[in-house]
Scaffold this motif. Structure first.
Motif, PDB file in Angstrom:
ATOM      1  N   VAL A  74       0.816  -1.215   0.000  1.00  0.00           N
ATOM      2  CA  VAL A  74       0.000   0.000   0.000  1.00  0.00           C
ATOM      3  C   VAL A  74       0.849   1.264   0.000  1.00  0.00           C
ATOM      4  O   VAL A  74       0.545   2.229  -0.714  1.00  0.00           O
ATOM      5  CB  VAL A  74      -0.971  -0.008   1.200  1.00  0.00           C
ATOM      6  N   VAL A  75       1.903   1.287   0.794  1.00  0.00           N
ATOM      7  CA  VAL A  75       2.694   2.514   0.900  1.00  0.00           C
ATOM      8  C   VAL A  75       3.277   2.900  -0.456  1.00  0.00           C
ATOM      9  O   VAL A  75       3.190   4.070  -0.872  1.00  0.00           O
ATOM     10  CB  VAL A  75       3.801   2.353   1.961  1.00  0.00           C
ATOM     11  N   ASN A  76       3.853   1.953  -1.169  1.00  0.00           N
ATOM     12  CA  ASN A  76       4.400   2.269  -2.492  1.00  0.00           C
ATOM     13  C   ASN A  76       3.311   2.728  -3.451  1.00  0.00           C
ATOM     14  O   ASN A  76       3.533   3.612  -4.289  1.00  0.00           O
ATOM     15  CB  ASN A  76       5.118   1.046  -3.076  1.00  0.00           C
ATOM     16  N   HIS A  77       2.124   2.140  -3.319  1.00  0.00           N
ATOM     17  CA  HIS A  77       1.017   2.534  -4.199  1.00  0.00           C
ATOM     18  C   HIS A  77       0.631   3.991  -3.990  1.00  0.00           C
ATOM     19  O   HIS A  77       0.467   4.739  -4.967  1.00  0.00           O
ATOM     20  CB  HIS A  77      -0.204   1.648  -3.971  1.00  0.00           C
ATOM     21  N   ILE A  78       0.481   4.406  -2.732  1.00  0.00           N
ATOM     22  CA  ILE A  78       0.016   5.784  -2.519  1.00  0.00           C
ATOM     23  C   ILE A  78       1.104   6.802  -2.856  1.00  0.00           C
ATOM     24  O   ILE A  78       0.795   7.915  -3.295  1.00  0.00           O
ATOM     25  CB  ILE A  78      -0.556   6.003  -1.101  1.00  0.00           C
ATOM     26  N   TRP A  79       2.373   6.437  -2.697  1.00  0.00           N
ATOM     27  CA  TRP A  79       3.442   7.333  -3.156  1.00  0.00           C
ATOM     28  C   TRP A  79       3.378   7.496  -4.675  1.00  0.00           C
ATOM     29  O   TRP A  79       3.493   8.605  -5.204  1.00  0.00           O
ATOM     30  CB  TRP A  79       4.814   6.786  -2.744  1.00  0.00           C
ATOM     31  N   SER A  80       3.184   6.396  -5.387  1.00  0.00           N
ATOM     32  CA  SER A  80       3.131   6.447  -6.846  1.00  0.00           C
ATOM     33  C   SER A  80       1.885   7.183  -7.335  1.00  0.00           C
ATOM     34  O   SER A  80       1.963   8.047  -8.223  1.00  0.00           O
ATOM     35  CB  SER A  80       3.146   5.019  -7.397  1.00  0.00           C
ATOM     36  N   TYR A  81       0.736   6.849  -6.770  1.00  0.00           N
ATOM     37  CA  TYR A  81      -0.513   7.492  -7.183  1.00  0.00           C
ATOM     38  C   TYR A  81      -0.447   8.989  -6.901  1.00  0.00           C
ATOM     39  O   TYR A  81      -0.860   9.816  -7.731  1.00  0.00           O
ATOM     40  CB  TYR A  81      -1.687   6.858  -6.441  1.00  0.00           C
ATOM     41  N   GLY A  82       0.069   9.350  -5.733  1.00  0.00           N
ATOM     42  CA  GLY A  82       0.159  10.763  -5.375  1.00  0.00           C
ATOM     43  C   GLY A  82       1.042  11.549  -6.328  1.00  0.00           C
ATOM     44  O   GLY A  82       0.718  12.685  -6.701  1.00  0.00           O
ATOM     45  N   ALA A  83       2.147  10.951  -6.744  1.00  0.00           N
ATOM     46  CA  ALA A  83       3.037  11.629  -7.688  1.00  0.00           C
ATOM     47  C   ALA A  83       2.341  11.855  -9.020  1.00  0.00           C
ATOM     48  O   ALA A  83       2.450  12.928  -9.631  1.00  0.00           O
ATOM     49  CB  ALA A  83       4.305  10.800  -7.879  1.00  0.00           C
TER      50      ALA A  83
END
Length: 438
Positions: free
Chosen positions: A318-327
């Motif tokens: 999840v953490v990597n997903h929200i960093w990527s989506y946010g960018a």
């Protein structure tokens, strides 16, 4: 839709149980009340669906009504939910947090962030024998208790001596904190701050490879103050092990909540054993500190939800997903602002896992009126974006819908810059939560 707002205000002071959910925080066309949520969406009583970026004040990170988490909570409900002595899941949850977070030797669970941070302050005062608190002025909320609220414009009902016990310093400005220690020698019990909000900690002024957080930690150690990091927002979003792990810092005490149980009511104060154990009872003859004592502090359904949420955060990356989506969201929204010719007046900034949007008037000053207008136009397109909080269920379809809504909203925004927001806003301007007068 029925007039839920009047009904809410008739029976609940402020119309909600946290001021961030009040009617004065949303445009007039936002739903007055919500009935349910699923994934990245919320639904009003008429079953109208909104793509949500509020995420229950950032407390939902997997998505609303996550089945695995809900089943884990229900399992604990059927096990009794609240027993006469400590429960198995209470021990499991405590050992899990101790294993996860490097700085944590002991933990005390409670139901909300305010009581957790206030407990950290109490521990620091007991440990140091001092009264004063230094808190970061740029970090918007630590507690509903008097020690914090007294440092905002809302001082009604708070004794003046309590108001005077909290002093403010500035983020990424070590000199402002040094000045407090110089002005109040041997009086500051603790420094309370978030690891980060809208910007990363700046590089250390003196130690290569370290940050402002390490400078603060050294300053606290030099002056005998307790270093407290509030990770209510950053915890489980910046990194599964907290922003403190990402920034390689070990505070004396830290607090967690919000996303740790995917919307269930769980918060924690945790940290060094020699400080935390002041609240213990096994040392015969030692003077007691009455730390936290709450009937529902270790309610089993919430702790079961925390244990399962931690597992799901790992399993679903999840953490990597929200960093990527946010960018990608930041990049997309800023590109649309440039396309609409408003890039100087609307932009998305901040840390990728927790971005935020700025609304500026023609003079470059922050405008709550234009923020309200943008939010209004996003609601018109079926997107609820009071701020930007991300969850695992924000995916490709949601990104496409969001950017389409932003494109429409910024067309109106551009017109409002030209001819005045008053010609486009349908209701009152959103107001700051921390204001002296209604």
């Amino acid at each position: 839709m029925s007039d839920y707002q009047s009904r809410l205000l008739n029976v609940i002071p402020g119309g909600a149980h946290t001021y961030s959910r009040g009617f004065d925080q949303f445009p007039a066309n936002a739903p007055q009340i919500l009935a349910s949520g699923k994934g990245a969406y919320v639904f009003d009583p008429d079953n109208k669906r909104y793509l949500d970026y509020g995420m229950a004040l950032r407390s939902v990170i997997l998505g609303y009504a996550d089945e695995a988490v809900s089943l884990a909570a229900i399992e604990q409900i059927w096990a009794g939910n609240n027993l006469t002595r400590a429960s198995i899941v209470e021990l499991e949850a405590a050992e899990l947090l101790v294993d996860m977070i490097d700085a944590v030797d002991m933990v005390k669970f409670t139901k909300n962030g305010s009581t957790a941070v206030s407990a950290a302050v109490k521990l620091a005062r007991a440990y140091t024998g001092r009264d004063l608190i230094a808190r970061c002025g740029q970090h918007p909320f630590f507690s509903y208790d008097d020690w914090f609220i007294g440092s905002t414009p809302l001082t009604r009902g708070i004794p003046q001596n309590v108001v005077e016990q909290t002093k403010c310093f500035n983020y990424n400005d070590l000199a402002s904190l040094e000045q407090l220690f110089a002005a109040y020698p041997q009086q500051i019990a603790c420094v309370v701050m978030e690891p980060a909000t809208t910007e990363h900690p700046a590089p250390s002024a003196t130690h290569e490879g370290e940050t402002f957080l390490h400078d603060v930690q050294r300053l606290c150690a030099r002056h005998g103050a307790v270093f407290v990091l509030d990770e209510m927002i950053t915890g489980f979003r910046w990194d599964l092990r907290g922003a403190q792990h990402k920034y390689r810092i070990k505070p004396d005490l830290c607090t967690f909540g919000k996303a740790m149980a995917n919307g269930f009511s769980v918060a924690a104060v945790a940290g060094r054993r020699d400080i935390m154990e002041l609240g213990s009872i096994e040392k015969s003859g030692a003077e007691r500190l009455f730390l936290l004592s709450t009937t529902h502090g270790a309610e089993m359904c919430g702790l079961g939800a925390f244990v399962k949420t931690a597992a799901m955060l790992r399993e679903r990356d999840v953490v990597n997903h929200i960093w990527s989506y946010g960018a990608r969201l930041k990049s997309g929204m800023n590109a649309l602002a440039a396309e609409a010719g408003v890039a100087d007046y609307f932009r998305v900034e901040g840390i990728d896992c927790s971005p935020g949007y700025l609304t500026l008037d023609r003079d470059g000053n922050p405008s709550m009126a234009l923020r309200t207008l943008f939010s209004q136009e996003m609601v018109r397109q079926g997107v609820l974006m009071p701020w930007i909080a991300l969850c695992r269920e924000h995916g490709e379809e949601e990104l496409e819908q969001t950017l389409s809504a932003v494109k429409s909203a910024l067309r109106v925004y551009a017109q409002a810059l030209e001819s005045g927001w008053e010609n486009f806003l349908e209701g009152p301007v959103i107001k700051p939560v921390f204001r002296k007068y209604n």
